[in-house]
Design an enzyme around this catalytic site. Sequence first.
Site, mmCIF file in Angstrom:
data_model
loop_
_atom_site.group_PDB
_atom_site.id
_atom_site.type_symbol
_atom_site.label_atom_id
_atom_site.label_comp_id
_atom_site.label_asym_id
_atom_site.label_seq_id
_atom_site.Cartn_x
_atom_site.Cartn_y
_atom_site.Cartn_z
ATOM 1 N N TYR A 70 -9.271 -15.515 24.132
ATOM 2 C CA TYR A 70 -8.936 -16.876 23.705
ATOM 3 C C TYR A 70 -9.169 -17.888 24.832
ATOM 4 C CZ TYR A 70 -6.599 -14.961 19.535
ATOM 5 O OH TYR A 70 -6.317 -14.310 18.355
ATOM 6 N N LYS A 113 -8.173 -1.179 23.234
ATOM 7 C CA LYS A 113 -9.367 -0.692 22.519
ATOM 8 C C LYS A 113 -10.271 -0.069 23.587
ATOM 9 C CE LYS A 113 -11.978 -0.374 18.808
ATOM 10 N NZ LYS A 113 -11.672 0.662 17.796
ATOM 11 N N ASP A 160 -6.814 -0.237 16.414
ATOM 12 C CA ASP A 160 -7.030 0.058 14.990
ATOM 13 C C ASP A 160 -6.001 1.072 14.498
ATOM 14 O OD1 ASP A 160 -8.402 1.552 16.855
ATOM 15 O OD2 ASP A 160 -10.184 1.877 15.643
ATOM 16 N N ASP A 181 -1.810 -11.200 18.644
ATOM 17 C CA ASP A 181 -1.841 -12.250 17.631
ATOM 18 C C ASP A 181 -1.967 -11.615 16.248
ATOM 19 O OD1 ASP A 181 -2.008 -14.723 16.475
ATOM 20 O OD2 ASP A 181 -4.025 -15.188 17.183
ATOM 21 N N ASP A 232 1.149 -10.809 13.038
ATOM 22 C CA ASP A 232 1.079 -11.307 11.651
ATOM 23 C C ASP A 232 1.262 -10.127 10.692
ATOM 24 O OD1 ASP A 232 0.550 -13.905 12.477
ATOM 25 O OD2 ASP A 232 -0.963 -14.225 10.929
#
Length: 353
Positions: free
Chosen positions: A141, A186, A219, A243, A247
């Site tokens: 970001y 990851k 994942d 982030d 959610d």
Amino acid sequence: MDALITLLPGDGIGPEVTAAAHRALKQVAEVYGHTFRFEVKLVGGAAIDETGSPLPPDTMASCMDSAAVFLGAVGGPKWSGPHAMVRPEKGLLELRAELGVYANLRPVKVMDELVDASPLKAGIIRGVDLVVVRELTGGIYFGKKTRDETVASDLCVYHTHEVERIVRVAARLASGRRNKVCSVDKANVLETSRLWRDVADRTLEREFPEIETETLLVDAAAMHLLSRPRDFDVIVTENMFGDILTDEASMLAGSMGMLPSASLGDSTRGLYEPIHGSAPDIAGLDVANPCAAIASAAMLLRHSLSLVEEADAVDAAIAAAIAAGARTADIARDGETPISTTEMTDRILAGLG
Ligand code: NAD
């Protein structure tokens, strides 16, 4: 206690939920004999409309002078076209960077009364009590961005010290809870994640040998969050993964409108905001759930002002209102009559002092 608090209502439902948090803080001041002074400033789309900038200097100055900052939400279709020159979200990213708040704490606690508000099975989510610690000022970001006619790129960068400090925050938090940290990356694909894993493993092993640790690829973590959410205590991860995973985790608690957050750095000054966005689809209708905002105000009392008793009282008032059946539309089941943002706030504050 005398404290200056900057309120940044922002856009969409931001002003509605900020008003609820403001009322809660004013009532705490009254009941417990504190003096909270409030400055209300522009941020996001509202600030672009007024000044051309999503984070005007006057707003930033007030935040820097404050003991804590409360933000509603920023953004909306008006400012989000693909060719927008300046975006509301830029103001939020700058604010986090300027305040140096690199650790975003997002607690996810499933209330017994709301297990049926979640689309997930009650047997899986009952008793969930976890915190996601999201790195907030690094990663993709904040990396360099490029764009021309046919190609675009976003650079993801992490430094060792950024990983060390966020892992320490997670481990210290876990020490006061169930002593478990799960680091999410990851590392099978990304170089930044391989650095993240090396540093996280080393920091946890050397500095926190008493903590039970687990490592998951993002994942797989997305899947485990839905299949065995009760197993998690503290999850620590980088900016974008945090982030997205939070959610997803909000659905465990029934709605985005239930999840608060605190963004902390090395000083006590923090930035507090519900995790949800500006929800343009329900803005201005007085139907948004104010629980996340009021719970964020409780985190402000706890982390920036060290008012633990007051913070506990606010959390208890939210729980009591929910237990007594108060439901905004997002958490109401069939047959339950939803109440407005204002009425939900009234019901919560009625149980506070
Ligand atoms: P959103 O969180 O605004 O809304 C997602 C869904 O959840 C919507 O259906 C909305 O009605 C519902 N919802 C959210 N908060 C709620 C509440 N308190 N009570 C009841 N329902 C609630 O996400 P989005 O629609 O993807 O984004 C809208 C805008 O918000 C975008 O411009 C986005 O960039 C911005 N955004 C801002 C922040 C922030 O300010 N921190 C965070 C996320 C998104």
